[in-house]
Design a protein around this motif. Structure first.
Motif, PDB file in Angstrom:
ATOM      1  N   ALA A  64     -50.715 -25.579  11.435  1.00  0.00           N
ATOM      2  CA  ALA A  64     -50.308 -25.142  10.098  1.00  0.00           C
ATOM      3  C   ALA A  64     -48.833 -25.415   9.812  1.00  0.00           C
ATOM      4  CB  ALA A  64     -50.592 -23.648   9.940  1.00  0.00           C
ATOM      5  N   GLN A  65     -47.984 -25.345  10.818  1.00  0.00           N
ATOM      6  CA  GLN A  65     -46.543 -25.402  10.587  1.00  0.00           C
ATOM      7  C   GLN A  65     -45.875 -26.726  10.944  1.00  0.00           C
ATOM      8  OE1 GLN A  65     -46.609 -22.295   8.672  1.00  0.00           O
ATOM      9  NE2 GLN A  65     -44.533 -22.824   9.190  1.00  0.00           N
ATOM     10  N   SER A  66     -46.507 -27.535  11.727  1.00  0.00           N
ATOM     11  CA  SER A  66     -45.841 -28.759  12.190  1.00  0.00           C
ATOM     12  C   SER A  66     -46.015 -29.901  11.201  1.00  0.00           C
ATOM     13  CB  SER A  66     -46.376 -29.164  13.565  1.00  0.00           C
ATOM     14  OG  SER A  66     -47.726 -29.567  13.478  1.00  0.00           O
ATOM     15  N   VAL A  67     -45.148 -30.878  11.347  1.00  0.00           N
ATOM     16  CA  VAL A  67     -45.226 -32.108  10.567  1.00  0.00           C
ATOM     17  C   VAL A  67     -45.159 -33.279  11.544  1.00  0.00           C
ATOM     18  CG1 VAL A  67     -44.185 -31.104   8.492  1.00  0.00           C
ATOM     19  CG2 VAL A  67     -42.724 -32.200  10.195  1.00  0.00           C
ATOM     20  N   LYS A  68     -45.492 -34.426  11.055  1.00  0.00           N
ATOM     21  CA  LYS A  68     -45.448 -35.628  11.894  1.00  0.00           C
ATOM     22  C   LYS A  68     -44.018 -35.855  12.380  1.00  0.00           C
ATOM     23  CE  LYS A  68     -46.460 -40.550  11.846  1.00  0.00           C
ATOM     24  NZ  LYS A  68     -46.899 -41.681  11.034  1.00  0.00           N
ATOM     25  N   TYR A  69     -43.886 -36.186  13.661  1.00  0.00           N
ATOM     26  CA  TYR A  69     -42.577 -36.468  14.243  1.00  0.00           C
ATOM     27  C   TYR A  69     -42.303 -37.966  14.164  1.00  0.00           C
ATOM     28  CZ  TYR A  69     -38.877 -37.128  17.682  1.00  0.00           C
ATOM     29  OH  TYR A  69     -37.716 -37.486  18.297  1.00  0.00           O
ATOM     30  N   VAL A  70     -41.147 -38.296  13.645  1.00  0.00           N
ATOM     31  CA  VAL A  70     -40.711 -39.689  13.580  1.00  0.00           C
ATOM     32  C   VAL A  70     -39.373 -39.776  14.306  1.00  0.00           C
ATOM     33  CG1 VAL A  70     -40.102 -41.623  12.080  1.00  0.00           C
ATOM     34  CG2 VAL A  70     -41.870 -39.996  11.352  1.00  0.00           C
ATOM     35  N   LYS A  71     -39.369 -40.456  15.439  1.00  0.00           N
ATOM     36  CA  LYS A  71     -38.170 -40.557  16.266  1.00  0.00           C
ATOM     37  C   LYS A  71     -37.044 -41.226  15.482  1.00  0.00           C
ATOM     38  CE  LYS A  71     -36.885 -41.504  20.948  1.00  0.00           C
ATOM     39  NZ  LYS A  71     -37.490 -41.106  22.183  1.00  0.00           N
ATOM     40  N   ILE A 125     -47.061 -22.724  21.951  1.00  0.00           N
ATOM     41  CA  ILE A 125     -47.329 -22.197  20.622  1.00  0.00           C
ATOM     42  C   ILE A 125     -48.834 -22.152  20.423  1.00  0.00           C
ATOM     43  CG2 ILE A 125     -47.191 -24.471  19.516  1.00  0.00           C
ATOM     44  CD1 ILE A 125     -45.923 -23.021  17.058  1.00  0.00           C
ATOM     45  N   ASP A 126     -49.256 -21.186  19.639  1.00  0.00           N
ATOM     46  CA  ASP A 126     -50.653 -21.073  19.268  1.00  0.00           C
ATOM     47  C   ASP A 126     -51.080 -22.360  18.562  1.00  0.00           C
ATOM     48  OD1 ASP A 126     -53.089 -19.266  18.617  1.00  0.00           O
ATOM     49  OD2 ASP A 126     -52.477 -20.085  16.670  1.00  0.00           O
ATOM     50  N   ASP A 127     -52.208 -22.898  18.938  1.00  0.00           N
ATOM     51  CA  ASP A 127     -52.707 -24.163  18.409  1.00  0.00           C
ATOM     52  C   ASP A 127     -52.833 -24.140  16.888  1.00  0.00           C
ATOM     53  OD1 ASP A 127     -53.843 -26.823  18.673  1.00  0.00           O
ATOM     54  OD2 ASP A 127     -55.786 -25.903  18.233  1.00  0.00           O
ATOM     55  N   GLU A 128     -53.401 -23.079  16.347  1.00  0.00           N
ATOM     56  CA  GLU A 128     -53.580 -22.988  14.890  1.00  0.00           C
ATOM     57  C   GLU A 128     -52.239 -22.896  14.169  1.00  0.00           C
ATOM     58  OE1 GLU A 128     -56.447 -23.413  13.177  1.00  0.00           O
ATOM     59  OE2 GLU A 128     -57.277 -23.877  15.166  1.00  0.00           O
ATOM     60  N   LEU A 129     -51.285 -22.183  14.745  1.00  0.00           N
ATOM     61  CA  LEU A 129     -49.956 -22.079  14.145  1.00  0.00           C
ATOM     62  C   LEU A 129     -49.261 -23.443  14.158  1.00  0.00           C
ATOM     63  CD1 LEU A 129     -47.824 -20.216  12.896  1.00  0.00           C
ATOM     64  CD2 LEU A 129     -47.021 -19.718  15.221  1.00  0.00           C
ATOM     65  N   MET A 130     -49.412 -24.168  15.245  1.00  0.00           N
ATOM     66  CA  MET A 130     -48.824 -25.509  15.327  1.00  0.00           C
ATOM     67  C   MET A 130     -49.430 -26.423  14.272  1.00  0.00           C
ATOM     68  SD  MET A 130     -46.590 -27.381  16.864  1.00  0.00           S
ATOM     69  CE  MET A 130     -46.176 -29.061  17.344  1.00  0.00           C
TER      70      MET A 130
END
Length: 180
Positions: A127-134, A120-125
């Motif tokens: 802007a769109q991602s959130v912290k992952y909590v297992k 994925i494009d770094d800037e898109l990631m």
């Protein structure tokens, strides 16, 4: 720049809506997650692949995977944009330097089935991602990652629950999309 490598993490249904599912992808370090909506048919396709059986051996993604493994293609999936709540993806042939548009959920199914890398494009990631909590059973989904149908349903629910702040926010997103 397509420098964030993603990996498929899970698929789930949205509580109260069996027609829409969520595909969860994480970065390799499992620090950030990207959630992508999909339809009930794609939920089924991912679900049948989680069980270890021969049910999928003759399906299209598996057949294409076998051809790709013996062929000379060097491909990757690239997620490059989000437009009106739908992520945009291509299959990119690194040898021929050509790409073909593909529905993002199909690209993820193909990638996970055939061991094709997803980027994925770094800037898109960012802007769109959130912290992952297992192990977390709830997840955030950016409003611009909702389809028009999901926005309307969410707006109706917000009004029904008298959450007028959320209703206004969703209404503004709907208006923004209509203007574009």
């Amino acid at each position: 720049m397509f420098n964030v490598k993603l990996k498929f993490n899970s698929v789930s249904e949205i509580v109260g809506n069996t027609d829409i599912g969520l595909l969860v992808l994480t970065d390799e370090e499992e620090k950030r997650q990207l959630t992508i909506t999909c339809d009930k048919f794609m939920i089924h396709e991912f679900s049948i692949r989680t069980i270890k059986s021969d049910i999928t051996k003759d399906r299209l993604p598996e057949a294409i995977g076998q051809v790709l493994k013996v062929g000379c293609m060097n491909i990757e999936v690239r997620i490059y944009d989000i437009i009106d709540g739908e992520y945009q993806a291509t299959i990119f042939d690194k040898i021929a330097q050509v790409s073909t548009n593909i529905r993002v959920s199909d690209s993820i199914l193909l990638a996970t089935t055939c061991d094709i890398p997803i980027y994925i494009d770094d800037e898109l990631m960012k802007a769109q991602s959130v912290k992952y909590v297992k192990g977390q059973n709830r997840m955030s989904l950016p409003v611009n990652a909702l389809t028009d149908e999901m926005l309307k349903t969410s707006l109706d629910n917000a009004i029904k629950e008298e959450n007028y702040e959320m209703a206004q926010y969703l209404s503004e997103e709907i208006k923004r999309r209509k203007q574009n």
